[in-house]
Design a protein around this motif. Sequence first.
Motif, short mmCIF file in Angstrom:
data_model
loop_
_atom_site.label_atom_id
_atom_site.label_comp_id
_atom_site.label_asym_id
_atom_site.label_seq_id
_atom_site.Cartn_x
_atom_site.Cartn_y
_atom_site.Cartn_z
N UNK A 1 -24.80 0.87 32.34
CA UNK A 1 -26.15 0.34 32.10
C UNK A 1 -26.11 -1.11 31.62
N UNK A 2 -24.95 -1.75 31.78
CA UNK A 2 -24.86 -3.18 31.50
C UNK A 2 -24.23 -3.58 30.20
N UNK A 3 -23.84 -2.62 29.36
CA UNK A 3 -23.21 -2.95 28.08
C UNK A 3 -21.72 -3.23 28.29
N UNK A 4 -21.13 -3.93 27.33
CA UNK A 4 -19.69 -4.22 27.39
C UNK A 4 -18.87 -3.01 26.97
N UNK A 5 -19.39 -2.19 26.05
CA UNK A 5 -18.76 -0.93 25.71
C UNK A 5 -17.50 -1.05 24.88
N UNK A 6 -16.72 0.03 24.87
CA UNK A 6 -15.47 0.08 24.11
C UNK A 6 -14.34 -0.50 24.94
N UNK A 7 -13.62 -1.45 24.36
CA UNK A 7 -12.53 -2.10 25.08
C UNK A 7 -11.18 -1.49 24.75
N UNK A 8 -11.11 -0.68 23.72
CA UNK A 8 -9.83 -0.09 23.34
C UNK A 8 -9.92 0.57 21.99
N UNK A 9 -8.76 0.92 21.46
CA UNK A 9 -8.71 1.61 20.18
C UNK A 9 -7.56 1.05 19.36
N UNK A 10 -7.36 1.61 18.18
CA UNK A 10 -6.37 1.07 17.25
C UNK A 10 -5.03 1.80 17.30
N UNK A 11 -4.89 2.77 18.22
CA UNK A 11 -3.67 3.56 18.27
C UNK A 11 -3.06 3.59 19.66
N UNK A 12 -1.74 3.56 19.74
CA UNK A 12 -1.07 3.66 21.02
C UNK A 12 -1.29 5.03 21.67
N UNK A 13 -1.32 6.08 20.86
CA UNK A 13 -1.36 7.44 21.40
C UNK A 13 -2.64 7.73 22.18
N UNK A 14 -3.74 7.06 21.83
CA UNK A 14 -5.01 7.31 22.51
C UNK A 14 -5.46 6.13 23.37
N UNK A 15 -4.62 5.11 23.49
CA UNK A 15 -5.00 3.92 24.25
C UNK A 15 -5.25 4.22 25.72
N UNK A 16 -4.61 5.27 26.25
CA UNK A 16 -4.75 5.58 27.67
C UNK A 16 -6.19 5.94 28.03
#
Length: 395
Positions: free
Chosen positions: A163-178
């Motif tokens: 809907x045009x938002x930039x959203x979530x670009x990532x997280x703070x942990x390697x384990x859930x980065x995928x």
Amino acid sequence: MSNVSGVSAVTDDPSIAARTDAYFNRTRTIVGSYGDVRVTYALFLRRPVIAACRLMTDWLLGVAAVRGLDIEVEQNFAEGDWVGAGEPLVYVTGSFHGLVDLETLLLQKLGPACVAAHNAYQMCLGLPQVRFLAMEARHCAGFEMQEMMAYAASVGGRAAEKEGALGFIGCANDATAHFYGAISGFGTMPHALIGYAGSTLRAAEMFHESFPDADLTVLTDYFGREITDGLEVCRRFPELAAAGRMGVRLDTHGGRFLEGLDPQLSYAVIERHVPGAIRRYRSETELRHLVGTGVSAAAIWRTREALDEAGFPAVRIIASSGFGVDKCRVMADARAPIDVVGTGSFIPDSWSETYATADIVAYDGVPRVKVGREFLLRKIEDRSGRGRSATKDDA
């Protein structure tokens, strides 16, 4: 075997039996003695959500593979779709004996993810020009919850991106980065590094010396000198600042104002930039988000003023501390100049809202559900082409 990691990958019968409710285990024993039937379960929540079913369905398919079950999983909504209250997200059809003891665990993996995805979606839509970083791990009760919340934020963020938002670009942990299409987590320094270094500037120098190719985001609230220390680091690294490779992270404690602000000066900052905002607040909480202590809209605007006045317009502002749905809405109304929000506040506030429910809606193809849950029955088309719920007479 399911591709879900960690504790959530448990698919063996003894572990499932130990984690499920006793009456489901006893029902499985009874059905094993009196004869199996093929049933259809409907899984739903009582509130609007964003469909985030993959962790649940992956686990279910993993159990089915281990048990040799022939099951059908009918997802009524694509991942990231908006789902109304009471609408069945998934129909699961298969052996009653093979499915009955899975209900508890299936609901655990469905409800919280869908509600957190809805929160993340709302936050991203509230601040469509802001990038979000998921920082849920420290607020989770173990890795299984962390994995679920990170997954949910990625689903809600992608739904908002459509809907045009930039959203979530990532997280703070390697384990859930995928979940965000990355191989590692984001982050530069905690408050502990600044305490270790003895000054905000020295912590920044240590980080840059250790990771010269990484962008530098520096926490500025440790000594209560958000403006002074932020500018000092910018002047120490002018090339990074000019190249847009530097940011200041505001995480001011809710018990104090940002450096140089007080109630009167906070009002003045808002009046300079968004004079209408202060006249639109509807609650004491919204007023606090605008001009109160901690990371308020006034604090963010004051930081932007100071950076621009000092010649650092390319330095980003990363805001954290309690950025949930309501705070994001206030920041949007105040047009707060935030570049990135770091947050774990998509984790549901009221855990009772995350309770998912399952009901069997058919036995050997015959529609049957407890009174009051007829809305869960599969819809069929009558001769007029209009949808209606199945009944026993349709069997």
